[in-house]
Design a protein around this motif. Structure first.
Motif, PDB file in Angstrom:
ATOM      1  N   MET A   1       0.837  -1.191   0.000  1.00 47.52           N
ATOM      2  CA  MET A   1       0.000   0.000   0.000  1.00 47.52           C
ATOM      3  C   MET A   1       0.878   1.249   0.000  1.00 47.52           C
ATOM      4  SD  MET A   1      -2.711   1.228   2.879  1.00 47.52           S
ATOM      5  CE  MET A   1      -3.172  -0.454   3.195  1.00 47.52           C
ATOM      6  N   PRO A  18      -4.381   2.109  -1.021  1.00 46.03           N
ATOM      7  CA  PRO A  18      -4.402   0.651  -1.041  1.00 46.03           C
ATOM      8  C   PRO A  18      -4.504   0.118  -2.467  1.00 46.03           C
ATOM      9  CG  PRO A  18      -6.487   1.504  -0.203  1.00 46.03           C
ATOM     10  CD  PRO A  18      -5.580   2.680  -0.381  1.00 46.03           C
ATOM     11  N   SER A  20      -5.532  -3.193  -2.982  1.00 45.99           N
ATOM     12  CA  SER A  20      -6.460  -4.322  -3.001  1.00 45.99           C
ATOM     13  C   SER A  20      -7.648  -3.980  -2.107  1.00 45.99           C
ATOM     14  CB  SER A  20      -5.788  -5.602  -2.499  1.00 45.99           C
ATOM     15  OG  SER A  20      -5.642  -5.521  -1.096  1.00 45.99           O
ATOM     16  N   ASP A  23      -6.912  -4.695   1.602  1.00 42.48           N
ATOM     17  CA  ASP A  23      -6.143  -3.620   2.257  1.00 42.48           C
ATOM     18  C   ASP A  23      -7.040  -2.431   2.557  1.00 42.48           C
ATOM     19  OD1 ASP A  23      -3.812  -4.960   2.306  1.00 42.48           O
ATOM     20  OD2 ASP A  23      -2.820  -3.822   0.698  1.00 42.48           O
ATOM     21  N   CYS A  24      -7.886  -2.115   1.588  1.00 37.19           N
ATOM     22  CA  CYS A  24      -8.751  -0.943   1.701  1.00 37.19           C
ATOM     23  C   CYS A  24      -9.706  -1.102   2.897  1.00 37.19           C
ATOM     24  CB  CYS A  24      -9.532  -0.824   0.389  1.00 37.19           C
ATOM     25  SG  CYS A  24     -10.272   0.739   0.150  1.00 37.19           S
TER      26      CYS A  24
END
Ligand SMILES: Cc1cc2nc3c(=O)[nH]c(=O)nc-3n(C[C@H](O)[C@H](O)[C@H](O)COP(=O)(O)OP(=O)(O)OC[C@H]3O[C@@H](n4cnc5c(N)ncnc54)[C@H](O)[C@@H]3O)c2cc1C
Length: 299
Positions: A1, A18, A20, A23-24
């Motif tokens: 990230m 992020p 992905s 991750d977000c």
């Protein structure tokens, strides 16, 4: 990230980028008060006009590099199109999406300018939930669902339950809008709007009509004439009863009454864009016009 700290109008903010969905959602779980940034075409206007405060320590999560949000899928068996929240109006306005959801494409073509349409996303329109948001009457008429993801899971709710009022939604802190799921109908659909000019204009009023021929239903959703998008069940029932479904035609007096019912259901206000009286009048005209496009009007 990716992470950067930047000074935005004298405040120190962290900007996370992020790559992905996991991750977000993870970031939003840790920082539920973080500000989601998609195309920025609503958010930056709000910041510039001081409607949105940017304080020291704020985290901004830029979601435009999240591939899962940028794509859409067609499920012919379920009869739905799932559109990632990060899909732009430029994509909605062109085939193949335009062929699947023509009213959404029409609405997309009325938004801002090419530059705005390249950046602005459907998720941003839904999250902002302006009564004048052009995507919203279409999503309401097509009875789309809004999908939200958070650290505790994914939930989906009908757009009519998601939109609570003027720029007020059922989104909880820490939730990300991931997609809208839009049913495919079998019948005519269209979106029209009235503004002070033909481009770069926020709607004075807007309307979407969607017909589903197999179920003999007519749906009408109105924008800019209530605190949020409204459907007009009286007009919908009236039209469904008056249409001659065998020939696909309708009587001109019924078209006129449909317009009157739409105007009667609207609850517009006077503001800097228009008067309530003009909004109500324009809705009557738009509703009539849409019904006359959807069905042949008997001579
Ligand atoms: C010049 C100009 C003309 C415009 N013309 C029109 C028009 O004709 N019609 C119209 O409807 N709108 C118009 N707009 C408004 C704007 O372009 C749209 O509402 C657009 O859809 C916003 O999307 P965005 O990606 O830019 O959102 P952003 O500005 O990035 O975000 C808007 C809001 O949504 C939140 N958000 C964004 N994505 C998500 C997500 N995935 N999950 C949770 N929250 C999220 C943000 O935190 C913010 O609160 C215009 C704006 C400008 C600047």
């Amino acid at each position: 990230m990716g992470a950067i700290s930047e000074s935005v109008a004298s405040a120190i903010v962290s900007v996370l980028v992020p790559r992905s969905l996991a991750d977000c959602v993870g970031v939003l779980g840790e920082r539920p008060d973080a500000l989601v940034l998609a195309g920025g075409t609503d958010l930056m206007v709000a910041v510039n006009e001081s409607h949105r405060r940017i304080d020291d320590g704020l985290t901004v999560v830029a979601v435009n590099r999240v591939p899962e949000l940028r794509s859409w899928t067609l499920d012919r068996v379920a009869g739905v199109v799932r559109i990632g929240a990060g899909v732009t109006y430029t994509e909605l306005a062109a085939d193949p999406l335009a062929g699947l959801l023509p009213a959404l494409a029409q609405a997309a073509r009325t938004v801002g300018s090419p530059q705005i349409r390249n950046a602005a996303t459907i998720g941003g329109n839904v999250a902002t939930c302006s009564p004048a948001g052009d995507g919203l009457p279409v999503l309401a008429a097509l009875e789309a669902d809004v999908e939200l993801a958070s650290a505790s899971g994914v939930r989906s709710l009908p757009i009519a339950e998601f939109m609570l009022g003027v720029k007020k939604t059922a989104r909880e802190p820490g939730e990300l809008i991931t997609a809208v799921t839009v049913p495919l109908l079998d019948g005519w659909q269209g979106y029209v709007k009235v503004g002070v000019r033909n481009a770069m204009v926020i709607a004075i009023s807007g309307a979407c009509l969607a017909v589903d021929t197999p179920s003999r239903s007519v749906r009408l959703a109105l924008g800019s004439v209530a605190p949020t998008i409204i459907r007009v069940p009286e007009a919908e029932r009236f039209a469904a009863e008056r249409v001659d479904w065998a020939t696909g035609s309708i009587d001109p007096n019924d078209v006129a009454e449909f317009g009157r019912l739409a105007a009667a259901a609207s609850r517009p206000i006077d503001d800097h864009r228009s008067t309530a009286a003009y909004r109500r009048h324009s809705i009557e005209v738009l509703a009539r016009r849409l019904l006359a496009r959807a069905f042949e009007v008997n001579a």
